[in-house]
Design a protein around this motif. Structure first.
Motif, short mmCIF file in Angstrom:
data_model
loop_
_atom_site.label_atom_id
_atom_site.label_comp_id
_atom_site.label_asym_id
_atom_site.label_seq_id
_atom_site.Cartn_x
_atom_site.Cartn_y
_atom_site.Cartn_z
N ASN A 192 0.83 -1.30 -0.13
CA ASN A 192 -0.10 -0.03 -0.03
C ASN A 192 0.92 1.33 0.05
O ASN A 192 1.66 1.40 0.90
CB ASN A 192 -0.86 0.04 1.33
N GLU A 193 0.66 2.14 -1.09
CA GLU A 193 1.36 3.40 -1.32
C GLU A 193 1.33 4.19 0.11
O GLU A 193 2.56 4.54 0.60
CB GLU A 193 1.27 3.93 -2.41
N GLU A 194 0.38 4.60 0.45
CA GLU A 194 0.00 5.51 1.54
C GLU A 194 0.63 5.01 3.07
O GLU A 194 1.15 5.71 3.69
CB GLU A 194 -1.37 5.81 1.78
N ARG A 195 0.48 3.78 3.16
CA ARG A 195 0.68 3.25 4.39
C ARG A 195 2.30 2.88 4.60
O ARG A 195 2.86 3.02 5.36
CB ARG A 195 -0.10 1.95 4.88
N PRO A 251 5.84 7.07 3.45
CA PRO A 251 6.56 7.61 4.76
C PRO A 251 7.86 7.34 4.64
O PRO A 251 8.56 7.90 5.15
CB PRO A 251 5.65 6.93 5.82
N LYS A 252 8.24 6.31 3.80
CA LYS A 252 9.76 6.29 3.75
C LYS A 252 10.41 6.97 2.48
O LYS A 252 11.47 6.63 2.14
CB LYS A 252 9.93 4.75 3.54
N GLY A 253 9.57 7.75 1.53
CA GLY A 253 9.94 8.53 0.59
C GLY A 253 9.95 7.67 -0.85
O GLY A 253 10.84 7.93 -1.66
N TRP A 254 9.26 6.44 -0.63
CA TRP A 254 9.45 5.88 -2.04
C TRP A 254 7.72 5.70 -2.83
O TRP A 254 7.66 4.82 -3.30
CB TRP A 254 9.57 4.44 -1.40
N SER A 255 7.35 7.08 -2.92
CA SER A 255 6.05 6.98 -3.74
C SER A 255 6.51 7.42 -5.01
O SER A 255 7.44 8.20 -5.39
CB SER A 255 5.32 8.13 -3.14
N LEU A 256 5.82 7.24 -6.13
CA LEU A 256 5.84 7.62 -7.20
C LEU A 256 5.98 9.04 -7.53
O LEU A 256 6.92 9.52 -8.37
CB LEU A 256 5.02 6.90 -8.23
N SER A 257 5.31 9.83 -6.94
CA SER A 257 5.16 11.05 -7.05
C SER A 257 6.55 11.98 -6.56
O SER A 257 7.00 12.90 -7.07
CB SER A 257 4.22 11.95 -6.18
N SER A 278 17.51 6.12 -12.11
CA SER A 278 18.22 5.71 -10.90
C SER A 278 17.59 4.49 -10.35
O SER A 278 16.39 3.91 -10.81
CB SER A 278 17.87 6.93 -9.85
N LEU A 279 18.35 3.95 -9.53
CA LEU A 279 17.82 2.37 -9.01
C LEU A 279 16.63 2.51 -8.16
O LEU A 279 15.86 1.79 -8.45
CB LEU A 279 18.97 1.93 -7.95
N LYS A 280 16.47 3.85 -7.58
CA LYS A 280 14.99 3.92 -6.99
C LYS A 280 14.03 3.95 -7.83
O LYS A 280 12.84 3.63 -7.67
CB LYS A 280 14.98 5.17 -5.77
N GLY A 281 14.09 4.90 -8.83
CA GLY A 281 13.25 5.12 -9.86
C GLY A 281 12.97 3.80 -10.50
O GLY A 281 11.58 3.63 -10.88
N GLN A 282 13.58 3.10 -10.87
CA GLN A 282 13.50 1.72 -11.55
C GLN A 282 12.83 0.80 -10.55
O GLN A 282 11.79 -0.19 -10.86
CB GLN A 282 14.86 1.05 -12.00
N ILE A 283 13.18 0.87 -9.07
CA ILE A 283 12.35 -0.11 -8.33
C ILE A 283 11.06 0.35 -8.22
O ILE A 283 9.90 -0.47 -8.27
CB ILE A 283 13.07 -0.32 -6.94
#
Length: 77
Positions: free
Chosen positions: A21-24, A28-34, A43-48
């Motif tokens: 779940n994105e919101e949950r 909070p860890k900074g891993w939303s698509l926005s 970047s690796l984060k963007g690809q994941i």
């Protein structure tokens, strides 16, 4: 460890990504698509993040893949 065991393990990982779940959990860890800007898509984060959202988008085909694995497991014993 055989090929079938490896495929089952990959299916479990894909299922885990599909139910995140994105919101949950992610935002909070900074891993939303926005938060992944256009410049950081490679970047690796963007690809994941792209992989996670692609898996979440393909939930219906994932249900059928799970059914195939379950039926194969039932038939094989």
């Amino acid at each position: 460890m055989g090929l079938w065991t490896l495929l089952e393990g990959l299916l479990l990982i894909v299922n885990a990504f599909a139910i995140l779940n994105e919101e949950r959990f992610l935002a909070p860890k900074g891993w939303s698509l926005s938060e992944v800007s256009v410049g950081k898509v490679k970047s690796l984060k963007g690809q994941i993040m792209g992989i996670i959202y692609a898996i979440q988008y393909l939930r219906v085909p994932l249900i059928f893949v799970n059914l195939v694995f379950i039926l194969a497991k039932l038939v094989s014993g």
